[in-house]
Design a protein around this motif. Structure first.
Motif, PDB file in Angstrom:
ATOM      1  N   ILE A 122       0.805  -1.215   0.000  1.00  0.00           N
ATOM      2  CA  ILE A 122       0.000   0.000   0.000  1.00  0.00           C
ATOM      3  C   ILE A 122       0.841   1.269   0.000  1.00  0.00           C
ATOM      4  CG2 ILE A 122      -0.206   0.252   2.507  1.00  0.00           C
ATOM      5  CD1 ILE A 122      -3.150   1.005   2.052  1.00  0.00           C
ATOM      6  N   GLY A 123       2.139   1.148   0.226  1.00  0.00           N
ATOM      7  CA  GLY A 123       2.999   2.309   0.143  1.00  0.00           C
ATOM      8  C   GLY A 123       3.010   3.221   1.349  1.00  0.00           C
ATOM      9  N   GLY A 124       2.178   3.009   2.311  1.00  0.00           N
ATOM     10  CA  GLY A 124       2.187   3.825   3.535  1.00  0.00           C
ATOM     11  C   GLY A 124       0.842   4.427   3.838  1.00  0.00           C
ATOM     12  N   GLY A 125       0.624   5.610   3.319  1.00  0.00           N
ATOM     13  CA  GLY A 125      -0.638   6.327   3.387  1.00  0.00           C
ATOM     14  C   GLY A 125      -1.486   6.153   4.627  1.00  0.00           C
ATOM     15  N   ILE A 207     -11.193   9.622   5.222  1.00  0.00           N
ATOM     16  CA  ILE A 207     -12.201   8.566   5.382  1.00  0.00           C
ATOM     17  C   ILE A 207     -12.719   8.123   4.006  1.00  0.00           C
ATOM     18  CG2 ILE A 207     -14.551   8.108   6.196  1.00  0.00           C
ATOM     19  CD1 ILE A 207     -13.867   9.922   8.621  1.00  0.00           C
ATOM     20  N   GLY A 208     -12.960   9.098   3.138  1.00  0.00           N
ATOM     21  CA  GLY A 208     -13.415   8.768   1.787  1.00  0.00           C
ATOM     22  C   GLY A 208     -12.390   7.939   1.034  1.00  0.00           C
ATOM     23  N   LEU A 209     -11.107   8.278   1.207  1.00  0.00           N
ATOM     24  CA  LEU A 209     -10.038   7.528   0.556  1.00  0.00           C
ATOM     25  C   LEU A 209     -10.007   6.085   1.037  1.00  0.00           C
ATOM     26  CD1 LEU A 209      -7.459   7.313  -1.158  1.00  0.00           C
ATOM     27  CD2 LEU A 209      -6.181   8.177   0.804  1.00  0.00           C
ATOM     28  N   MET A 210     -10.186   5.889   2.338  1.00  0.00           N
ATOM     29  CA  MET A 210     -10.174   4.526   2.878  1.00  0.00           C
ATOM     30  C   MET A 210     -11.332   3.695   2.339  1.00  0.00           C
ATOM     31  SD  MET A 210      -8.772   4.786   6.787  1.00  0.00           S
ATOM     32  CE  MET A 210      -9.774   6.179   7.302  1.00  0.00           C
ATOM     33  N   VAL A 211     -12.474   4.324   2.151  1.00  0.00           N
ATOM     34  CA  VAL A 211     -13.616   3.609   1.575  1.00  0.00           C
ATOM     35  C   VAL A 211     -13.281   3.162   0.153  1.00  0.00           C
ATOM     36  CG1 VAL A 211     -16.008   3.839   0.794  1.00  0.00           C
ATOM     37  CG2 VAL A 211     -15.320   4.778   3.016  1.00  0.00           C
TER      38      VAL A 211
END
Length: 227
Positions: A122-125, A207-211
């Motif tokens: 996932i590279g980190g984030g 939160i939107g990114l995690m979804v």
């Protein structure tokens, strides 16, 4: 397995491209929130852990006869990790946090962080931010800058290692260059947006990114399992 994993992992290496100008620009503009005494040991530990995590994934992948099975397992584990990250983010105001300042402690946390991120591809984030929230009591914007600094070290180390060992053979370099350039442009655009919004808005975007990431994980699981 290499075609399945390298395509995804090579894209994460492009994270080093937007990270570098973002970190430099923030420093020159005088609005950098990076604390080098904390963030540098974290970044160095993450770089070493990232190399170890990449090797660990290769070992685990060989345990499966079908390469797609390893991809499905990786996507499933990542889905659970991101789900846990989402739950923590939604409840982080209720969770007591730490304030680690010890250099060895920072390096150890970075080592585990880098290993986990590289293993999951996932590279980190998202994982970076939650770790920074909990162990260092960082506000969202401060954590975002620290995460970029960590990613710069870890992905640069991963890219150099891949090139040195011939791991990039057969990869479309033009595609990687285009991805890196787009990443840099996106980094500048993201920086402008970040300067105009507060921590609460950043949390909503996070939160939107995690979804979205969870949706990608489900898609990858279905694809690798051939459902």
């Amino acid at each position: 397995m290499r075609s399945a994993s390298w395509t995804f992992r090579s894209s994460t290496s492009c994270l080093a491209a937007p990270s570098c100008p973002s970190v430099i620009k923030a420093k020159r503009a005088g609005d950098s929130q990076i604390e080098f005494a904390i963030d540098t040991p974290l970044a160095i530990g993450a770089a070493i852990g990232g190399l170890a995590g990449k090797e660990l994934f290769g070992v685990v992948a060989k345990l499966f006869d079908n390469p797609n099975t390893a991809g499905a397992v990786q996507a499933g584990v990542l889905l659970l990790v991101v789900l846990g990250t989402l739950i923590y983010t939604l409840n982080k105001d209720k969770v007591p946090t730490k304030n680690v300042r010890n250099v060895l402690g920072c390096a150890a946390i970075g080592l585990v962080l880098g290993m986990s991120s590289a293993f999951l591809g996932i590279g980190g984030g998202p994982i970076n931010l939650v770790v920074l929230f909990y162990f260092f009591s960082m506000p969202t914007k401060r954590a975002a800058q620290s995460s970029l600094y960590i990613i710069l070290f870890s992905q640069a180390a991963s890219t150099v290692a891949s090139l040195a060992t011939g791991g990039a053979a057969g990869v479309d370099m033009l595609m990687l260059v285009v991805m890196a350039c787009c990443g840099i442009l996106g980094g500048f655009a993201g920086r402008k947006v970040n300067s105009r919004i507060d921590d609460r808005a950043v949390d909503k975007l996070f939160i939107g990114l995690m979804v979205v990431i969870m949706g990608i994980c489900v898609f990858n699981m279905i694809k690798y399992m051939g459902v």
